[in-house]
Write a protein that holds these residues in place. Structure first.
Motif, short mmCIF file in Angstrom:
data_model
loop_
_atom_site.label_atom_id
_atom_site.label_comp_id
_atom_site.label_asym_id
_atom_site.label_seq_id
_atom_site.Cartn_x
_atom_site.Cartn_y
_atom_site.Cartn_z
N LEU A 80 0.85 -1.20 0.00
CA LEU A 80 0.00 0.00 0.00
C LEU A 80 0.88 1.24 0.00
N THR A 81 1.62 1.42 -1.09
CA THR A 81 2.55 2.53 -1.19
C THR A 81 2.26 3.36 -2.43
N PRO A 82 2.62 4.65 -2.42
CA PRO A 82 2.43 5.49 -3.62
C PRO A 82 3.19 4.95 -4.82
N GLU A 83 4.39 4.40 -4.57
CA GLU A 83 5.21 3.89 -5.66
C GLU A 83 4.52 2.73 -6.37
N PHE A 84 3.90 1.83 -5.59
CA PHE A 84 3.19 0.72 -6.21
C PHE A 84 1.95 1.22 -6.94
N SER A 85 1.23 2.15 -6.34
CA SER A 85 0.02 2.68 -6.95
C SER A 85 0.29 3.30 -8.32
N GLN A 86 1.48 3.88 -8.48
CA GLN A 86 1.81 4.60 -9.71
C GLN A 86 2.61 3.74 -10.70
N ALA A 87 2.94 2.51 -10.34
CA ALA A 87 3.79 1.67 -11.19
C ALA A 87 3.07 1.24 -12.46
N ASN A 88 3.85 1.05 -13.52
CA ASN A 88 3.34 0.49 -14.76
C ASN A 88 3.50 -1.02 -14.69
N LEU A 89 2.42 -1.74 -14.44
CA LEU A 89 2.48 -3.18 -14.20
C LEU A 89 2.16 -4.00 -15.43
N SER A 90 1.89 -3.36 -16.55
CA SER A 90 1.57 -4.12 -17.76
C SER A 90 2.24 -3.52 -19.00
N PRO A 91 3.57 -3.44 -18.99
CA PRO A 91 4.27 -2.92 -20.17
C PRO A 91 4.10 -3.88 -21.35
#
Length: 252
Positions: free
Chosen positions: A226-237
């Motif tokens: 539950l972090t901002p970094e995870f929330s903003q990550a591109n998880l489906s390049p």
């Protein structure tokens, strides 16, 4: 004559069994190397597993309920309970398949043999290989500093280290292709010598003689940070599969 109900079939080896995972492989690919789960909490979910530590500070291996940290400089030490992980996969290891492996085979051949031992490619499998090796080639991630690079960049200059004529244990998970991005499709494994003085992420190996124990996983419990970094990550390049292949540097 043995009744049909008493005959052991591959399908009858399946039973409900949970695999627990924190974080995603896709998250690591995007440079999100910090999680909130401590080693202490992780060990409540399993006594067998692999992963990494915050900042990609080395490889994690959990064997018989003990968590070890294998760093790039070759050192191995028990992990501290307060250390955190961005990505780890664990289970309570309860093998239902136990087999000897053919002598003098390479990883590629061993992978094919393991496929024959498993029930279906549609489940996860925790795999433990114990024995003697002609050689094992490993690599270990280097601790990263902020701003974190993407994983393909972070791992591109890692050295391959070869351990000759050694005895030890491979701890790994065989993951279905449909979990790409959640985990590492195929076999993701770490190695540790019996002396607990050497090990790392498995690139390749040649067995002398060994046996394997396999624990099927029929459910996956996934916990995300539950972090901002995870929330903003591109998880489906678009090049997800290519990035995983480069980052893992599998020889098979």
């Amino acid at each position: 004559m043995e009744s049909a109900s008493n005959i052991t079939t591959p399908q009858s080896l399946l039973r409900p069994h949970e695999v627990f995972q924190t974080g995603l492989m896709a998250q690591l690919l995007d440079g999100v190397y910090e999680g909130e789960m401590t080693v202490e909490e992780l060990l409540t979910h399993g006594d067998f597993g692999i992963g990494t530590f915050n900042g990609l500070d080395g490889e994690m291996i959990i064997l018989d309920g003990q968590c070890y940290q294998m760093r790039h400089d070759g050192s191995i030490s028990p992990a501290q309970m307060h250390q955190k992980t961005p990505f780890a996969v664990v289970t309570h290891f309860n093998p239902v398949i136990k087999r000897d492996l053919p002598h003098n085979i390479l990883r590629r051949s061993a992978t094919q043999v393991l496929d024959d031992f498993t029930v279906s490619q549609n489940y996860m499998y925790a795999i433990k290989i114990v024995g003697s090796f002609e050689w094992v080639r490993t690599r270990t991630v280097i601790k990263q500093s902020k701003p974190y690079p993407k994983m393909v960049e972070a791992t591109e200059n890692e050295d391959i280290v070869q351990f000759d004529h050694c005895e030890g244990t491979i701890v790994g998970f065989r993951t279905p292709i449909y979990e790409q991005g959640i985990g590492v499709p195929g076999c993701h494994a770490h190695f540790i010598e019996n002396s607990y003085q050497a090990g790392g992420h498995v690139v390749d190996f040649k067995l002398k003689e060994a046996h394997v124990e396999i624990c099927p996983g029929t459910s996956l419990k996934l916990q995300l940070p539950l972090t901002p970094e995870f929330s903003q990550a591109n998880l489906s390049p678009e090049d997800l599969a290519e990035q995983i292949s480069k980052a893992e540097k599998h020889s098979s």
